[in-house]
Write a protein that holds these residues in place. Sequence first.
Motif, PDB file in Angstrom:
ATOM      1  N   ASP A   2       0.410  -1.132  -0.310  1.00 59.29           N
ATOM      2  CA  ASP A   2       0.449  -0.067   0.210  1.00 59.29           C
ATOM      3  C   ASP A   2       0.497   0.998   0.010  1.00 59.29           C
ATOM      4  OD1 ASP A   2       0.814  -0.250   2.686  1.00 59.29           O
ATOM      5  OD2 ASP A   2      -0.461   0.381   3.869  1.00 59.29           O
ATOM      6  N   GLY A   3       2.187   0.903  -0.248  1.00 61.75           N
ATOM      7  CA  GLY A   3       2.994   2.130   0.054  1.00 61.75           C
ATOM      8  C   GLY A   3       3.217   2.644   0.965  1.00 61.75           C
ATOM      9  N   VAL A   4       2.871   1.933   2.406  1.00 60.82           N
ATOM     10  CA  VAL A   4       2.967   2.668   3.840  1.00 60.82           C
ATOM     11  C   VAL A   4       4.268   1.393   4.408  1.00 60.82           C
ATOM     12  CG1 VAL A   4       2.532   3.008   6.213  1.00 60.82           C
ATOM     13  CG2 VAL A   4       1.738   3.701   4.243  1.00 60.82           C
ATOM     14  N   ASN A   5       5.427   1.595   4.451  1.00 63.47           N
ATOM     15  CA  ASN A   5       6.379   0.515   5.263  1.00 63.47           C
ATOM     16  C   ASN A   5       5.588  -0.119   6.519  1.00 63.47           C
ATOM     17  OD1 ASN A   5       8.141   1.864   7.551  1.00 63.47           O
ATOM     18  ND2 ASN A   5       8.323   3.007   6.218  1.00 63.47           N
ATOM     19  N   ASN A   6       6.049  -1.389   6.762  1.00 64.16           N
ATOM     20  CA  ASN A   6       5.575  -2.021   7.897  1.00 64.16           C
ATOM     21  C   ASN A   6       5.770  -1.611   9.225  1.00 64.16           C
ATOM     22  OD1 ASN A   6       4.883  -3.973   5.708  1.00 64.16           O
ATOM     23  ND2 ASN A   6       6.667  -5.686   6.710  1.00 64.16           N
ATOM     24  N   CYS A   7       7.203  -1.110   9.389  1.00 63.60           N
ATOM     25  CA  CYS A   7       6.877   0.321  10.864  1.00 63.60           C
ATOM     26  C   CYS A   7       5.687   0.827  10.960  1.00 63.60           C
ATOM     27  CB  CYS A   7       8.350   0.168  10.419  1.00 63.60           C
ATOM     28  SG  CYS A   7       9.673  -0.632  10.520  1.00 63.60           S
ATOM     29  N   ASP A   8       5.488   1.771   9.426  1.00 63.28           N
ATOM     30  CA  ASP A   8       4.882   2.541  10.238  1.00 63.28           C
ATOM     31  C   ASP A   8       2.951   1.845   9.772  1.00 63.28           C
ATOM     32  OD1 ASP A   8       6.550   4.201  10.968  1.00 63.28           O
ATOM     33  OD2 ASP A   8       6.757   4.858   8.262  1.00 63.28           O
ATOM     34  N   ASP A   9       3.284   0.928   9.333  1.00 64.77           N
ATOM     35  CA  ASP A   9       1.333   0.033   8.876  1.00 64.77           C
ATOM     36  C   ASP A   9       0.690  -0.226   9.568  1.00 64.77           C
ATOM     37  OD1 ASP A   9      -0.714   0.277   7.963  1.00 64.77           O
ATOM     38  OD2 ASP A   9       0.952  -1.521   5.908  1.00 64.77           O
ATOM     39  N   LYS A  10       0.037   0.640  10.250  1.00 64.40           N
ATOM     40  CA  LYS A  10      -1.477   0.310  11.258  1.00 64.40           C
ATOM     41  C   LYS A  10      -1.855  -0.684  11.194  1.00 64.40           C
ATOM     42  CE  LYS A  10      -0.136   4.070  14.443  1.00 64.40           C
ATOM     43  NZ  LYS A  10       0.964   4.647  13.554  1.00 64.40           N
ATOM     44  N   CYS A  11      -2.427  -0.354  10.092  1.00 65.93           N
ATOM     45  CA  CYS A  11      -3.511  -1.414   8.998  1.00 65.93           C
ATOM     46  C   CYS A  11      -2.955  -2.476   8.023  1.00 65.93           C
ATOM     47  CB  CYS A  11      -4.518  -0.828   8.014  1.00 65.93           C
ATOM     48  SG  CYS A  11      -5.611  -0.101   9.297  1.00 65.93           S
ATOM     49  N   PRO A  12      -2.055  -4.175   8.516  1.00 66.63           N
ATOM     50  CA  PRO A  12      -1.209  -4.682   7.372  1.00 66.63           C
ATOM     51  C   PRO A  12      -1.716  -5.206   6.386  1.00 66.63           C
ATOM     52  CG  PRO A  12      -1.146  -5.255   9.611  1.00 66.63           C
ATOM     53  CD  PRO A  12      -1.619  -4.426   9.655  1.00 66.63           C
ATOM     54  N   ASP A  13      -3.630  -5.663   6.649  1.00 68.12           N
ATOM     55  CA  ASP A  13      -3.772  -5.971   5.781  1.00 68.12           C
ATOM     56  C   ASP A  13      -5.003  -5.128   4.402  1.00 68.12           C
ATOM     57  OD1 ASP A  13      -3.369  -8.586   6.301  1.00 68.12           O
ATOM     58  OD2 ASP A  13      -5.017  -8.486   8.572  1.00 68.12           O
ATOM     59  N   SER A  14      -4.713  -4.012   3.981  1.00 64.94           N
ATOM     60  CA  SER A  14      -5.199  -3.093   3.515  1.00 64.94           C
ATOM     61  C   SER A  14      -5.236  -3.655   2.274  1.00 64.94           C
ATOM     62  CB  SER A  14      -4.645  -1.692   3.765  1.00 64.94           C
ATOM     63  OG  SER A  14      -3.188  -1.800   2.691  1.00 64.94           O
ATOM     64  N   GLN A  15      -6.584  -3.359   1.313  1.00 65.87           N
ATOM     65  CA  GLN A  15      -6.970  -3.740   0.042  1.00 65.87           C
ATOM     66  C   GLN A  15      -6.400  -3.474  -1.398  1.00 65.87           C
ATOM     67  OE1 GLN A  15      -8.140  -7.086  -0.240  1.00 65.87           O
ATOM     68  NE2 GLN A  15      -6.883  -7.434   1.823  1.00 65.87           N
ATOM     69  N   PRO A  16      -6.013  -3.387  -1.898  1.00 65.87           N
ATOM     70  CA  PRO A  16      -5.394  -2.819  -3.351  1.00 65.87           C
ATOM     71  C   PRO A  16      -6.932  -1.876  -3.754  1.00 65.87           C
ATOM     72  CG  PRO A  16      -4.724  -4.862  -3.857  1.00 65.87           C
ATOM     73  CD  PRO A  16      -6.085  -5.258  -2.490  1.00 65.87           C
ATOM     74  N   GLY A  17      -6.550  -0.802  -4.162  1.00 66.31           N
ATOM     75  CA  GLY A  17      -7.722   0.407  -4.095  1.00 66.31           C
ATOM     76  C   GLY A  17      -7.796   1.043  -3.403  1.00 66.31           C
ATOM     77  N   GLN A  18      -7.748   1.025  -2.515  1.00 64.73           N
ATOM     78  CA  GLN A  18      -8.163   1.654  -1.393  1.00 64.73           C
ATOM     79  C   GLN A  18      -7.377   2.561  -1.160  1.00 64.73           C
ATOM     80  OE1 GLN A  18      -8.257  -1.991   2.376  1.00 64.73           O
ATOM     81  NE2 GLN A  18     -10.306  -1.191   2.562  1.00 64.73           N
ATOM     82  N   THR A  19      -8.168   3.351  -0.323  1.00 66.84           N
ATOM     83  CA  THR A  19      -7.438   5.253  -0.885  1.00 66.84           C
ATOM     84  C   THR A  19      -6.558   5.030   1.464  1.00 66.84           C
ATOM     85  OG1 THR A  19      -9.108   5.967  -2.164  1.00 66.84           O
ATOM     86  CG2 THR A  19      -7.519   6.977   0.241  1.00 66.84           C
ATOM     87  N   ILE A  20      -5.393   4.936   0.879  1.00 70.64           N
ATOM     88  CA  ILE A  20      -4.504   4.716   2.303  1.00 70.64           C
ATOM     89  C   ILE A  20      -3.876   6.193   2.706  1.00 70.64           C
ATOM     90  CG2 ILE A  20      -2.616   3.715   3.099  1.00 70.64           C
ATOM     91  CD1 ILE A  20      -5.267   1.604   1.475  1.00 70.64           C
ATOM     92  N   GLY A  21      -4.421   6.011   4.154  1.00 69.20           N
ATOM     93  CA  GLY A  21      -3.591   7.552   4.507  1.00 69.20           C
ATOM     94  C   GLY A  21      -2.041   7.019   5.041  1.00 69.20           C
ATOM     95  N   PRO A  22      -1.400   7.890   6.073  1.00 65.88           N
ATOM     96  CA  PRO A  22      -0.024   7.307   5.918  1.00 65.88           C
ATOM     97  C   PRO A  22       0.533   6.670   7.298  1.00 65.88           C
ATOM     98  CG  PRO A  22      -0.523   9.500   6.710  1.00 65.88           C
ATOM     99  CD  PRO A  22      -1.493   9.338   6.044  1.00 65.88           C
TER     100      PRO A  22
END
Length: 363
Positions: free
Chosen positions: A218-238
Motif C-alpha cells: 500500500d506504499g506504507v512500510n511495515n514499521c509505520d503501517d497500522k493496517c497491514p491488511d489493506s486491500q488494493p484500490g483503497q485510499t490509504i493514509g500515511p
Amino acid sequence: MNKKILTAALLGGLAFAQAASAQEFDDRWYLTGSAGFNFQDSDRTTNDAPFVSLGLGKFISPNWSLDGELNYQNPNFDANQDLNWSQYGASLDLRRHFVQEGRGWNPYLLFGLGYQKSEEEFAAVDANGPRERKDGNFAAKLGAGLQTTFDKRVAVRAEVAYRADFDDKSVAAPSEDWFGDVLASVGVVIPLGPAPVAAVPAPAPVAPSCADLDDDGDGVNNCDDKCPDSQPGQTIGPDGCPVPVSIDLKGVNFDFDKANLRPDAVAILSEASQILTRYPDLKVEVAGHTDSKGSDEYNQKLSERRATAVYNYLTSNGVAASRLQGPVGYGESRPIAPNTNADGSDNPEGRAKNRRTELNVQN
C-alpha cells in the motif's frame, strides 16, 4: 604368482574407487624422502641392507594420498661378499589415512604396485670373472605407518611394509618364483607451495528491516503501517489505514435557505481539519447540497455558497487551498434522504439531511 598379482591389482582398484570424495583438503603436491632398512627374504641368500627412496605425491581426498616413488638398495650375498647384488625400482603407492582432528600422528594403510629391477652378479664356471643378470619384474606392496599433519612445514612419516618381488629368474635361488622383503623406514613429507587458505564463509544475510518491507503493497512500510491488511484500490493514509472516500460532515447542516455556519458545525469542521492535517497527501472536493425547496437555479447558487462557507473555514484553519477542489455546488441533485414522504407530503427530517456539505476524497 598370478593370484597374487590379481589380488594386488584388485586392492589397488578398490582403493582408487573410494578416493572420489569431494571435500575441502590440502591438495598441494609434496616431495617425499625416506631411509630405512630392507630385511631381505632369506631365500635370496643376501644380507639385510639399508635402502633409500624419493617420491612425489599429493592428497587426492581428505583421507587418501597417492605417491610415485623411486627406491634403491644394495645388499651383498651371504656366501660371497665380492659378488654385488643391487635392486632399484619405482612404485605407485596409495595410502588410506585415518585422520582425526587435533591428533598429531595419524595412522595409515599402504597399497602399492610397482616395478623392481635386479642386478645380480654370480660366479662364472670359467676364469672370466663374475657374470651379471639384469632382470625387471612386477612388485606389490602392503604396509602401515604413521604420519604427522601439515600443520608444520614438514611432515614426518614412519612406515613398515611388505614387498612381494615377483623375480622368478634369480640365479642364487633358481627354484623361487617370488621373494618377500620387509621394509622399515622413516621419512619426511615436504609440501610444495603455500598452505591453502580456508574459504571465509559468506556473512549471514541480514534480515530486512521493517522500514524496507511493505507486505500489503500500500506504499506504507511495515514499521509505520497500522493496517497491514489493506486491500488494493483503497485510499490509504500515511498510517497505512484506509481513509473514508467521503469525510461525512454530519452535523454541518444549514438552516433553511441559509449558508451561514451554525455554531454546532464549527466543532465538526475542526475535527475535519484535524483529519486533513493527519493525512497531508489527501485531497478533497468541498461540495455543497440543498433540499428540494426552491428552484433549481436558486438551489444551485445556495449549495455553492454553503460549500464556500466550509471551504473558507478550512483554509483559514491551516488546510492548504491546493488540497481542496471547489467549492462545488450540486444544488438539490444529490439527496441522501427523501425530501417528501411516500404519500407526497413534506418530509422535514429528510430535507434537513440534504442541506449539507461533504468533503469527497479525490485520491
